[in-house]
Design a protein around this motif. Sequence first.
Motif, PDB file in Angstrom:
ATOM      1  N   ASP A  79      51.468   8.108 108.955  1.00  0.00           N
ATOM      2  CA  ASP A  79      50.182   8.378 109.465  1.00  0.00           C
ATOM      3  C   ASP A  79      49.484   6.610 109.603  1.00  0.00           C
ATOM      4  O   ASP A  79      48.822   6.701 110.442  1.00  0.00           O
ATOM      5  N   THR A 105      55.536  10.629 105.109  1.00  0.00           N
ATOM      6  CA  THR A 105      54.715  11.273 106.156  1.00  0.00           C
ATOM      7  C   THR A 105      53.171  10.396 105.955  1.00  0.00           C
ATOM      8  O   THR A 105      52.753  10.011 107.189  1.00  0.00           O
ATOM      9  N   TYR A 155      59.809  12.802 101.217  1.00  0.00           N
ATOM     10  CA  TYR A 155      59.302  13.078 102.561  1.00  0.00           C
ATOM     11  C   TYR A 155      57.843  13.015 102.647  1.00  0.00           C
ATOM     12  O   TYR A 155      57.117  12.726 103.619  1.00  0.00           O
ATOM     13  N   GLY A 176      57.769  11.020 110.289  1.00  0.00           N
ATOM     14  CA  GLY A 176      57.811  11.836 109.013  1.00  0.00           C
ATOM     15  C   GLY A 176      58.987  13.134 108.824  1.00  0.00           C
ATOM     16  O   GLY A 176      59.663  13.333 108.156  1.00  0.00           O
ATOM     17  N   TRP A 177      58.812  13.857 110.227  1.00  0.00           N
ATOM     18  CA  TRP A 177      59.709  15.137 110.352  1.00  0.00           C
ATOM     19  C   TRP A 177      61.094  14.697 110.263  1.00  0.00           C
ATOM     20  O   TRP A 177      62.045  14.918 109.794  1.00  0.00           O
TER      21      TRP A 177
END
Length: 325
Positions: A306, A302, A298, A249-250
């Motif tokens: 997850d 994320t 973003y 995600g980052w």
Amino acid sequence: MTIAARRGVRPRLRGLVRRIAGAVFVLWAVATVTFFAVRLIPGDPAEAILGGPGSQTSPEALAAVRAEYGLDQPLLVQYLQQLGRLATGDLGRSYALNMDVGPLVLSQLGGTLVLAVLSLAVAWLIALVLATWSTGRGRLAAQIGSGLEIVAAALPHFWLATTLIVVFSIWAGVLPPISTVDARGLVLPVVTLAIPLAGFLGQVMRESLTTALESPFVLSARARGESDRGVLWRHALRHAALPAISLSGWAFGSLISGAVVVETIFARPGLGRTLLNAVTVRDVPVVVGVVMVVALAYILMTIVTDLASALADPRPTEHGNGALS
């Protein structure tokens, strides 16, 4: 619904509410910081609307433009008006291009998403190959793998892009120096974004893989006669991939920010070039619109990572049946 089922649903609902509230807060913070950051850039937005400082427009024309776009209002009023429009999904109208920001951003979104997704996939492939090769082959292989990862992670995008253009476009002549409509035009931009990211992912993956290979469940698998290849690919790698999946995600956000440089160097259309051009001419609605869409992408990425981490996590299954305990 039974009491036990209700007790199981409530934590999920609370988690969902927290996630939604967190997403709203992130979008508000991004919109706020972007709005005031662009306002701090020297220059008059009204002049940008009329063609820039060199347009030699009259004071009457500037006053008319400020009134039309609400630029004559106090900054706090402009900010609240901006938030009100964003809350209804209205990204406003571009100062410089005189068109709605929503269609403009959507028209550039696809190219940047393709670039980011392909770069993330290539970075994962490079990191996976490097981590699996350097793990379990002795100290020298680990040092070589670690050195390559550190060097790759430290490479700036602009330097790497320039080097790739010189080597593969000017010297070898096998790839175009700027983006083209065919797949060949994607190779250099994708590699430019993928290599530094592969360095970060490779470091995380290799350390996790080393720890996993020293864990009790690996010893148990080997005691049952599992081969080294089977231990690596069936058991250890699933554990080692979890931190890298969480970082994806980052990594996606990092790729989007890197696209500003890469799309500019390779003359590739996308959100990166659109954002850079908008900042240059102080086109506040376009800047805020692009940043908001990137922030939303973003957040969604994320959530996807997850879910992927939960699906890839082998611990509930393995500890549940005791096979690898």
